[in-house]
Write a protein that holds these residues in place. Structure first.
Motif, PDB file in Angstrom:
ATOM      1  N   UNK A  46      25.777  35.467  36.855  1.00 42.99           N
ATOM      2  CA  UNK A  46      26.937  34.623  36.531  1.00 42.99           C
ATOM      3  C   UNK A  46      28.204  35.456  36.464  1.00 42.99           C
ATOM      4  N   UNK A  47      28.120  36.633  35.847  1.00 38.81           N
ATOM      5  CA  UNK A  47      29.292  37.509  35.756  1.00 38.81           C
ATOM      6  C   UNK A  47      29.773  37.917  37.147  1.00 38.81           C
ATOM      7  N   UNK A  48      28.840  38.208  38.031  1.00 37.13           N
ATOM      8  CA  UNK A  48      29.218  38.624  39.382  1.00 37.13           C
ATOM      9  C   UNK A  48      29.849  37.480  40.162  1.00 37.13           C
ATOM     10  N   UNK A  49      29.445  36.251  39.873  1.00 38.25           N
ATOM     11  CA  UNK A  49      30.091  35.099  40.514  1.00 38.25           C
ATOM     12  C   UNK A  49      31.576  35.046  40.168  1.00 38.25           C
ATOM     13  N   UNK A  50      31.905  35.426  38.931  1.00 36.21           N
ATOM     14  CA  UNK A  50      33.309  35.419  38.504  1.00 36.21           C
ATOM     15  C   UNK A  50      34.123  36.463  39.265  1.00 36.21           C
ATOM     16  N   UNK A  51      33.478  37.519  39.720  1.00 38.36           N
ATOM     17  CA  UNK A  51      34.172  38.579  40.449  1.00 38.36           C
ATOM     18  C   UNK A  51      34.162  38.357  41.956  1.00 38.36           C
ATOM     19  N   UNK A  52      33.338  37.470  42.437  1.00 37.43           N
ATOM     20  CA  UNK A  52      33.212  37.281  43.887  1.00 37.43           C
ATOM     21  C   UNK A  52      34.536  36.805  44.487  1.00 37.43           C
ATOM     22  N   UNK A  53      34.805  37.225  45.692  1.00 34.46           N
ATOM     23  CA  UNK A  53      36.031  36.840  46.383  1.00 34.46           C
ATOM     24  C   UNK A  53      37.183  37.805  46.193  1.00 34.46           C
ATOM     25  N   UNK A  54      37.049  38.764  45.265  1.00 28.62           N
ATOM     26  CA  UNK A  54      38.134  39.735  45.082  1.00 28.62           C
ATOM     27  C   UNK A  54      38.158  40.728  46.250  1.00 28.62           C
ATOM     28  N   UNK A  55      39.317  41.187  46.568  1.00 30.58           N
ATOM     29  CA  UNK A  55      39.486  42.114  47.676  1.00 30.58           C
ATOM     30  C   UNK A  55      38.717  43.414  47.414  1.00 30.58           C
ATOM     31  N   UNK A  56      37.911  43.825  48.377  1.00 32.50           N
ATOM     32  CA  UNK A  56      37.164  45.074  48.251  1.00 32.50           C
ATOM     33  C   UNK A  56      35.945  44.987  47.371  1.00 32.50           C
ATOM     34  N   UNK A  57      35.548  43.769  46.980  1.00 38.68           N
ATOM     35  CA  UNK A  57      34.401  43.587  46.086  1.00 38.68           C
ATOM     36  C   UNK A  57      33.269  42.927  46.858  1.00 38.68           C
ATOM     37  N   UNK A  58      32.100  43.543  46.811  1.00 41.47           N
ATOM     38  CA  UNK A  58      30.967  43.034  47.580  1.00 41.47           C
ATOM     39  C   UNK A  58      29.731  43.005  46.681  1.00 41.47           C
ATOM     40  N   UNK A  59      28.969  41.918  46.747  1.00 43.03           N
ATOM     41  CA  UNK A  59      27.753  41.774  45.947  1.00 43.03           C
ATOM     42  C   UNK A  59      26.550  41.648  46.867  1.00 43.03           C
ATOM     43  N   UNK A  60      25.510  42.411  46.560  1.00 38.77           N
ATOM     44  CA  UNK A  60      24.227  42.308  47.244  1.00 38.77           C
ATOM     45  C   UNK A  60      23.193  41.879  46.206  1.00 38.77           C
ATOM     46  N   UNK A  61      22.388  40.897  46.539  1.00 43.54           N
ATOM     47  CA  UNK A  61      21.342  40.427  45.619  1.00 43.54           C
ATOM     48  C   UNK A  61      19.979  40.681  46.235  1.00 43.54           C
ATOM     49  N   UNK A  62      19.073  41.186  45.418  1.00 43.79           N
ATOM     50  CA  UNK A  62      17.724  41.445  45.900  1.00 43.79           C
ATOM     51  C   UNK A  62      16.728  41.253  44.763  1.00 43.79           C
TER      52      UNK A  62
END
Length: 228
Positions: A46-62
């Motif tokens: 949930x916290x990472x969803x709040x950060x998604x879309x920011x410039x230079x920010x990338x999330x990988x889920x596994x």
């Protein structure tokens, strides 16, 4: 300007991850942040969803596979000149990264280890046997690879990004730390150490590494040294 890619492996670190990301974001660096959510079951997604879309920010889920698998998953996505492994637990302060990477920026180093044991920075006093184990593993590293590292198990490591990509990393769990150290030393790369602060956690506070990881670290150090 030199671009810095931060690899942030995270497993159930909702209590501290947000502060880590805020401190990294505040650094006066051209940067990329790659967070690998290693199958977290707390509020980390949930916290990472709040950060998604920011410039230079990338999330990988596994699925949960371990710190090593998370670091390896991030490497193909890096676009910086320098790569920094940044733990999500606030044991290492991102404000010290500019000093940590300076030997690489100057062209003097290929890899920099942040040493918790070289003195001069705040260190939490705790877990005597962890200190003994770390000093033994560092001694073993120095004997096997003819080097002078004081803290081979440190979680704060910076690399020329091309060097990190060139390492044939295979470990999935905490054994990634001795594997990185062993393969860097075996290749005779230019390794520097910089003193860093360490705000260590207790097991009650969420620390995950155990004595079993120490025995595996010994095995990895010896295996890499005598492999082809």
């Amino acid at each position: 300007m030199t671009r810095v890619s931060f690899i942030v492996p995270a497993y159930n670190e909702a209590a501290t991850l947000g502060e880590v990301l805020r401190r990294v974001e505040a650094l006066d660096l051209d940067k990329q942040i790659v967070v690998v959510d290693d199958g977290s079951t707390d509020d980390t997604p949930r916290l990472l969803e709040e950060w998604s879309g920011r410039n230079g920010f990338h999330v990988i889920r596994q699925e949960n596979r371990g710190k090593g698998a998370a670091i390896r998953a991030a490497i193909p996505h890096l676009d910086g000149d320098i790569a920094v492994i940044q733990d999500a637990d606030m044991e290492y302060d991102p404000n010290e990264v500019p000093e940590l990477i300076e030997p690489i920026r100057r062209g003097a180093a290929d890899v920099v280890f942040g040493s918790r044991l070289s003195g001069g920075r705040p260190q939490r006093a705790y877990l005597f046997w962890h200190l003994v184990g770390n000093r033994f593993l560092s001694l073993l590293t120095n004997v096997l690879y003819n080097t002078t590292l004081s803290d081979m198990e440190t979680g704060y490591k910076a690399f020329r990004a091309d060097v990190l990509r060139s390492l044939d990393l295979r470990e999935d769990d905490f054994a990634i730390e001795p594997e990185i150290t062993a393969k860097v030393c075996k290749r005779k790369l230019r390794v520097y150490e910089m003193p860093i602060s360490y705000y260590g956690r207790s097991y009650a506070e969420g620390k995950k590494i155990t004595w079993r990881d120490g025995f595996k670290a010994m095995f990895v150090l010896v295996r890499v040294r005598f492999s082809d």
